[in-house]
Structures are given as structure tokens and as C-alpha cells.
Design a protein around this motif. Structure first.
Motif, short mmCIF file in Angstrom:
data_model
loop_
_atom_site.label_atom_id
_atom_site.label_comp_id
_atom_site.label_asym_id
_atom_site.label_seq_id
_atom_site.Cartn_x
_atom_site.Cartn_y
_atom_site.Cartn_z
N HIS A 7 0.79 -1.30 0.10
CA HIS A 7 0.10 -0.01 0.01
C HIS A 7 0.95 1.27 0.08
CE1 HIS A 7 -3.36 2.68 1.56
NE2 HIS A 7 -4.08 1.98 0.59
N ILE A 99 -3.77 -1.27 -5.16
CA ILE A 99 -2.49 -1.64 -4.45
C ILE A 99 -1.72 -2.11 -5.25
CG2 ILE A 99 -2.95 -3.63 -3.44
CD1 ILE A 99 -2.19 -2.77 -0.56
N SER A 133 1.35 -4.63 3.08
CA SER A 133 0.46 -4.79 3.90
C SER A 133 -0.19 -6.19 4.33
CB SER A 133 -0.93 -3.98 3.49
OG SER A 133 -1.84 -4.11 4.32
N THR A 180 -6.25 -2.66 1.63
CA THR A 180 -5.25 -3.19 2.84
C THR A 180 -5.93 -4.36 3.42
OG1 THR A 180 -6.52 -1.60 4.20
CG2 THR A 180 -4.51 -0.98 3.23
N LEU A 195 -2.50 -3.39 8.16
CA LEU A 195 -3.37 -4.71 8.57
C LEU A 195 -3.04 -5.14 9.70
CD1 LEU A 195 -5.37 -6.52 7.67
CD2 LEU A 195 -3.61 -7.78 6.47
#
Length: 278
Positions: A7, A99, A133, A180, A195
Motif C-alpha cells: 500500500h 494497491i 500490508s 489493505t 493490516l
């Protein structure tokens, strides 16, 4: 198969992606990657010119890592070794929740010949500089660009129904929607920010998973290992191992899920991501 979701803006992580790709190339047989998808969308030989095009796409303007890089073992079949990279801008309005993502594939023979310790060490080396993430390593149906759906679907569906530890990955698709979120519990599960923070951090996971191997990494990241060997989870022989159930349960609030008017693929993926949840 090893995948990471990052991310961060592509231009920030592109140099680390290039280094990870070089690590992957040192680990696999020379010449195992022989083709790439050119800017025109055509298969082209991965010769010196091809490699220079890949390097420029990642590291130089006007791309600065934005867009796709797909490296193949063979131009005509799935093969065993593939590299896929999708550099998405976080706020790109074209995608739902984009992402940057990257994946590396290996044949089963690679694991059998070199062992799990080697592959785990290699996955850690690939992850070292990536501010991921979420990431994971898992047995998988080799399907670059998500092409598993173009094979014998009845055979693939039977495999997926029986072997819950297999991954049906689609890095290109998920890089445009996952944000995420997590995709599930895997043999090697990598958690980073934000996360990991949403799950309570390393100590909260250590208390919730007392009999599971947790390895804290730099920059508030974590590797969770579910057993010495990756488990395909053959449901005709045994139940889902409890460590997989426990991790899946913890991740369930953060699992990616398609919403709205769903097509067949989206419904299937929603079911698949929850397959290990209690």
C-alpha cells in the motif's frame, strides 16, 4: 507461489521490486524466464533488450513503476516460473481500491528438491525490503493473469473443492480491489501496516496463536508460519488443521470481499476466501 500487496505509491517501491526480481532470478534456473508482455501487449523474447525494457519500466520516467510487468517461462503454456507485477496508484479512480502487487511462482519440484527451509528463507529475502500490508506463500494452481478460469473448469473446481490449501491466485485482479485487506490464512502469511495494526499488533496475535510460529520483522511487520511444510489440506483425508482455522478466524474481519451485484467469479472468490473460517 509467493505474493505481496504493498500500500505505497509505485515510484516509492519500484526499486525494491527490482531488487526482489533480481533475487528471484538468482534463485531459479538460468533462463527460466524467457518471455515478457511488451508495451504493445504482445509476447516478446526476454533478451537483453527485453530486460532493459523491464528495468526502464520499473525505474525510469515516464512509468516510474506504474503499470504491469509480466514475465513468463513459455509464451504458450502456464509453465512453472512466472513473475507478475502491477503498479497501481493508490487513489487511481479507474480501480475500486488499488494497491501495488507482485508475485513469484515456483514448481512443486523446486520445493521438493530444495526443502521448505530454503523456500521460507527465500520468501523472507523477497519480503525484506517490501513495505507490504499483506503477503503469503502457498501451494497454488499456476495461473498467471488469473488464467486458471480458461482451463478445464470442472477439473479445477474439483481440485479447489478437495484441496482447501491450494491457492487460485489472480494477482492482477486483486491488485485493483484488495486495498489493505487480507486474502486468507496460508502456510506463510505476511502481515504489515496497516493490516497488522488492525489485528492488534504482534503481541495480540502471539496471545491468540500460542502454538504458532510468529517472526516479527523490521518496520512493524510479521511472518506467521503454519507448520514445517505447506499443507494442501486434502479434505478427503483429514480435517482442516487447527492452526489454519485459528488464523483464518482472526483474519476474518479483515478479509477482502466483493460487494454489490456479483458475477460468478466474484461469488466464487468470496466463498473461496472464507473456506478455512470456522
Amino acid at each position: 507461489m509467493v505474493s505481496f500487496f504493498v500500500h505505497r505509491p509505485p515510484e516509492e517501491v519500484a526499486p525494491a521490486i527490482w531488487r526482489a526480481l533480481r533475487t528471484y532470478l538468482r534463485a531459479i534456473p538460468p533462463g527460466a524466464l524467457g518471455w515478457y508482455v511488451s508495451e504493445e501487449g504482445e509476447m516478446a523474447p526476454l533478451d537483453d533488450t527485453g530486460w532493459e525494457n523491464v528495468r526502464q519500466h520499473l525505474l525510469e520516467s515516464p512509468w516510474n513503476g506504474v503499470g504491469a510487468i509480466e514475465l513468463w517461462e513459455s509464451p504458450s503454456e502456464a509453465g512453472s516460473y512466472h513473475f507478475e507485477y502491477y503498479g497501481r496508484r493508490i487513489n487511481d479512480p479507474v480501480f475500486k481500491d488499488p494497491i501495488t502487487s507482485v508475485s513469484f511462482t515456483f514448481p512443486t519440484e523446486y520445493l521438493v528438491e530444495r526443502g521448505t527451509a530454503h523456500l521460507r528463507t527465500l520468501a523472507l529475502e523477497l519480503a525484506r525490503e517490501l513495505p507490504f500490508s499483506f503477503g503469503y506463500a502457498s501451494p497454488a494452481i499456476i495461473s498467471p493473469q488469473g488464467l486458471f478460469g480458461m482451463g478445464d473448469w470442472s477439473a479445477i473446481e474439483a481440485l479447489m473443492a478437495r484441496y482447501l490449501g491450494l491457492d487460485a491466485y489472480h494477482t492482477r485482479e486483486f491488485s485493483s480491489v484488495i486495498g489493505t485487506h487480507a486474502l486468507g490464512a496460508y502456510w506463510l502469511t505476511f502481515l504489515g501496516q496497516p493490516l497488522l495494526g488492525q489485528l492488534g499488533g504482534v503481541e495480540a496475535l502471539r496471545q491468540a496463536l500460542p502454538d504458532t510460529s510468529l517472526l516479527p520483522l523490521e518496520d512493524e511487520r510479521l511472518l506467521i508460519t503454519l507448520g514445517e511444510w505447506p499443507d494442501a489440506i486434502d479434505t478427503e483425508k483429514a480435517a482442516v488443521p487447527s492452526p489454519y482455522r485459528a488464523l483464518a478466524s482472526l483474519l476474518s474481519p479483515c478479509l477482502f470481499e466483493y460487494t454489490g451485484d456479483l458475477n460468478g467469479f466474484e461469488r466464487l472468490m468470496n466463498q473461496w476466501h472464507k473456506r478455512l473460517c470456522p
